[in-house]
Design an enzyme around this catalytic site. Structure first.
Site, mmCIF file in Angstrom:
data_model
loop_
_atom_site.group_PDB
_atom_site.id
_atom_site.type_symbol
_atom_site.label_atom_id
_atom_site.label_comp_id
_atom_site.label_asym_id
_atom_site.label_seq_id
_atom_site.Cartn_x
_atom_site.Cartn_y
_atom_site.Cartn_z
ATOM 1 N N THR A 135 9.928 -2.936 24.155
ATOM 2 C CA THR A 135 11.103 -2.917 23.277
ATOM 3 C C THR A 135 10.611 -1.905 22.184
ATOM 4 O OG1 THR A 135 10.749 -4.966 22.163
ATOM 5 C CG2 THR A 135 12.130 -4.814 23.938
ATOM 6 N N ALA A 137 9.098 -2.894 19.485
ATOM 7 C CA ALA A 137 9.185 -3.458 18.114
ATOM 8 C C ALA A 137 7.690 -3.519 17.386
ATOM 9 C CB ALA A 137 9.874 -4.845 18.295
ATOM 10 N N VAL A 240 -10.423 0.597 38.727
ATOM 11 C CA VAL A 240 -11.722 -0.093 38.491
ATOM 12 C C VAL A 240 -12.049 -1.406 38.873
ATOM 13 C CG1 VAL A 240 -13.268 -0.284 36.549
ATOM 14 C CG2 VAL A 240 -11.789 1.701 36.564
ATOM 15 N N HIS A 456 4.076 -11.190 25.773
ATOM 16 C CA HIS A 456 3.040 -11.153 24.760
ATOM 17 C C HIS A 456 1.891 -12.024 24.838
ATOM 18 C CE1 HIS A 456 6.841 -10.247 21.991
ATOM 19 N NE2 HIS A 456 6.549 -9.118 22.847
ATOM 20 N N ASN A 490 -3.733 -6.930 23.791
ATOM 21 C CA ASN A 490 -3.291 -8.326 23.083
ATOM 22 C C ASN A 490 -4.098 -9.403 23.193
ATOM 23 O OD1 ASN A 490 -0.975 -6.758 22.259
ATOM 24 N ND2 ASN A 490 0.358 -7.638 24.196
ATOM 25 N N THR A 502 1.838 -5.679 19.582
ATOM 26 C CA THR A 502 1.400 -4.223 19.753
ATOM 27 C C THR A 502 0.866 -3.685 18.700
ATOM 28 O OG1 THR A 502 2.965 -4.225 21.717
ATOM 29 C CG2 THR A 502 1.977 -2.023 20.823
#
Length: 525
Positions: A135, A137, A240, A456, A490, A502
Site C-alpha cells: 500500500t 504507506a 538461494v 507486517h 521487517n 517498511t
C-alpha cells in the site's frame, strides 16, 4: 565455450564482493547505498521469483492494462498460483483463508492446537518482493515503536524517505481529504503533540508530469545509481538454498537456477539475506546459522477495520479539496484511485494503535441499488495494534520436512496474550468512535481481520545492542553468530510497532549497507 555456457557464466559469477538474497525494498536499499558509496564493489542480487514488471521491481499498480497486471500478480504467487486461497473482492470476510492477489499462504504449519497461529501469513515471490504489491504507506515510528539504541535513527529515516520516494501530497487533489482530517482531528488531537496529531499519510507515491500516480516499488529504491552501476547484477529465478560460512564468516551463497535446476556456488565477502521475516530465518536455519533468538519474537499487527460514509457528501462536493470532476471519473473497484485520500492517526504509547484512513471510490459493503456512491465519500478505517512481544511467538523449521522450494518447512507458534486482547477490544471501540466522527457507519460492528492479514511480520531476526541471546544481529544488522552475514527486512525490527514497518526496515538497511561499504573498502585499501 558454447553460447549456453556463456549465458550461464553471465548469470552466475564465480565471485562478487556482496551477494544480496532477495529483491524487496531492503535488499534494494543495500544495492542502492553500496552503488552510491562504494561503486567499485561487485554486487549480485538473487531473487527466487520471476521479473513481473518493466522496469524490474516496479509496483504492479503502475501496470495500466488490467490483464497484464493480473498476470503479474499470478506470477508473484509462487507455489500458490492458481490456488483457491487467492483473494477475490470481499472474500476475507467469509472466514476463509485467503491471500491477497500477488501473494500466497503457507500450505500448513500456520497454527497449532491451543494457539492462535497466523492463518493468513502470506508471502510473494517476484522481483521487487512485496514492494510490488504493497500500500506504500511510510509513517515514521514514534514512542516505544522507535529503536532507542540507534542514535542516528532520524537521519536514517530521512534517507529511507529519499530512497522510497516518500511524499505527502500525492492525493491533495482528492475530494473530502481535508474534511476527513478535520473531523478526525476534532476527535483525536486534543492532548497530542504535533507529530502524533492527525495528518496526511506519508506515501511512497508521486505523480508524473501528466498527473497520473506512480507507486514506488523496488525499482524506485534501486534508482539510477544501481541501474547504471556496471558492477551490480540482478539475477531472477535464482533460489538461494544456503549461505556459505567458512571459519565462522560469510563466504558466499549456494544458488539453484530455477530455470535449469542447476546449482551454483558464488563466493562473496559479505552476504545480505533480505528474503522476508519468515524466509530470512528459514535460510539462516538451512545454512546452519542457528542462534537462540532466530525465529523468535515473531509479531504481527492485529488489524481492525470499519467503514463510514462521509456525512453531507453531496453538499460538500462543490466545496471539496480539488474535486475536479470527481463524479465523472471511472471507479477503480474499491482501490485507491484519483478519488482517494489517505490520512494518518499516529500511534502513541497511550493509544497503542496506528490508524490508516483511506477514502475509497466504492463501498466495501453492499448498498442499495438506488443509493449511489459519491466518489471518495466512503471511508475505510483501519487500526493496527502493537503486539505484546513474547519470546515463544516464533517460526520454527522442520528437520524432517521441506516446503515447495525444498527448504525446511515452517511451523508457526503464535498466541495473543490477555494484553493483546485488551488492545484489540480498545481498537474496536476506538474505530467505531472515529467512524462516527467522520460520517455514518455502513455497518455497526467493526471487523477484526484474520491474524497475519497485516503482512507486517517482524522480530524474527531482531536487532539488539548486545549479543545477549535475545537478538540475532547487532545495530548494523550483522549477524552475531556469523560475521559478514547481514539480515534485512521487517524481521530485524526489535520493537512492537503498530505503524507500517517498511520505512523503518529500509532505514535500518541503510545503516547495514554503510557498514559493508566501510568494512570492504578498508579491507581493500
Amino acid at each position: 565455450m558454447s553460447g549456453t555456457d556463456l549465458e550461464r557464466a553471465a548469470r552466475y559469477p564465480d565471485a562478487v564482493d556482496v551477494a544480496i538474497v532477495g529483491s524487496g525494498p531492503t535488499g534494494a536499499a543495500y544495492a542502492r547505498i553500496l552503488s552510491e558509496e562504494a561503486p567499485g564493489l561487485t554486487i549480485a542480487m538473487f531473487e527466487a521469483g520471476p521479473t513481473v514488471s518493466d522496469p524490474p521491481g516496479a509496483h504492479v499498480k503502475n501496470i495500466e492494462d488490467p490483464d497484464r497486471r493480473a498476470a503479474a500478480q499470478r506470477a508473484s504467487e509462487g507455489p500458490g498460483a492458481g490456488a483457491d486461497t487467492v483473494d477475490s473482492p470481499g472474500a476475507v470476510k467469509s472466514g476463509e483463508r485467503r491471500a491477497r492477489p500477488g501473494t500466497f499462504l503457507l500450505a500448513d504449519g500456520y497454527a497449532f492446537p491451543g494457539e492462535d497461529g497466523l492463518p493468513v501469513a502470506a508471502m510473494s515471490t517476484n522481483v521487487g518482493g512485496m514492494a510490488a504489491h504493497w500500500t506504500a504507506a511510510c509513517p515514521r515510528p514514534s514512542g516505544s515503536e522507535r529503536i532507542a539504541f540507534l542514535p542516528d535513527l532520524d537521519d536514517l529515516l530521512g534517507e529511507a524517505d529519499r530512497l522510497l520516494g516518500v511524499t505527502t501530497d500525492a492525493f491533495d487533489g482528492s475530494p473530502f481529504g481535508a474534511v476527513v482530517r478535520e473531523r478526525l482531528a476534532a476527535a483525536v488531537d486534543e492532548g497530542r503533540v504535533p507529530a502524533t496529531q492527525v495528518q496526511r499519510m506519508p506515501l511512497a507515491v508521486h505523480r508524473r508530469e501528466d498527473g497520473r500516480l506512480v507507486w514506488s516499488g523496488s525499482d524506485v529504491v534501486l534508482g539510477d545509481a544501481s541501474r547504471e552501476n556496471a558492477n551490480f547484477h540482478l539475477v531472477d529465478e535464482s533460489l538461494v538454498r544456503r549461505v556459505l560460512v567458512e571459519d565462522g564468516r560469510a563466504a558466499g551463497v549456494e544458488v539453484r537456477d530455477v530455470r535449469t535446476g542447476e546449482t551454483h556456488r558464488v563466493r562473496a565477502r559479505a552476504v545480505v539475506v533480505a528474503a522476508d521475516a519468515l524466509r530470512t530465518p528459514q535460510l539462516l536455519w538451512a545454512s546452519g546459522i542457528r542462534p537462540d533468538a532466530l525465529g523468535r519474537y515473531l509479531n504481527d499487527q492485529a488489524q481492525v477495520v470499519f467503514a463510514s460514509r462521509i456525512r453531507d457528501a453531496e453538499r460538500l462536493v462543490p466545496e471539496s479539496n480539488g474535486a475536479h470532476g470527481a463524479r465523472e471519473q471511472v471507479a477503480a473497484e474499491g482501490a485507491l484511485s484519483e478519488q482517494s485520500g489517505v490520512s494518518w492517526v499516529p500511534f502513541t504509547d497511550d493509544v497503542p494503535f496506528h490508524g490508516q484512513i483511506m477514502q475509497l471510490d466504492a463501498s466495501p459493503v453492499p448498498l442499495a441499488v438506488d443509493d449511489p456512491v459519491v466518489p471518495g465519500s466512503i471511508v475505510g478505517l483501519g487500526l493496527f495494534c502493537a503486539k505484546d512481544l513474547q519470546r515463544d511467538d516464533r517460526v520454527e523449521f522442520a528437520d524432517d520436512a521441506t516446503d515447495a522450494y525444498g527448504l525446511p518447512a515452517m511451523r508457526i507458534h503464535y498466541r495473543l496474550t490477555e494484553r493483546d486482547h485488551e488492545v484489540i477490544d480498545r481498537a474496536r471501540e476506538e474505530i467505531v468512535r472515529l467512524g462516527a466522527a467522520v460520517g455514518d457507519p455502513l455497518d455497526p460492528r467493526p471487523f477484526t481481520m484474520p491474524l497475519g492479514a497485516s503482512l507486517h511480520y517482524q522480530g524474527t531476526t531482531r536487532m539488539g545492542p548486545v549479543d545477549d541471546g535475545e537478538s540475532v544481529c547487532g545495530p548494523d544488522s550483522e549477524v552475531w553468530a556469523a560475521p559478514g552475514v547481514f539480515v534485512a527486512g521487517n524481521g530485524v525490527i526489535p520493537t512492537a510497532t503498530a505503524c507500517n514497518p517498511t520505512l523503518t526496515s529500509v532505514a535500518v538497511a541503510i545503516r547495514g549497507a554503510r557498514k559493508i561499504a566501510s568494512d570492504l573498502a578498508s579491507e581493500s585499501a
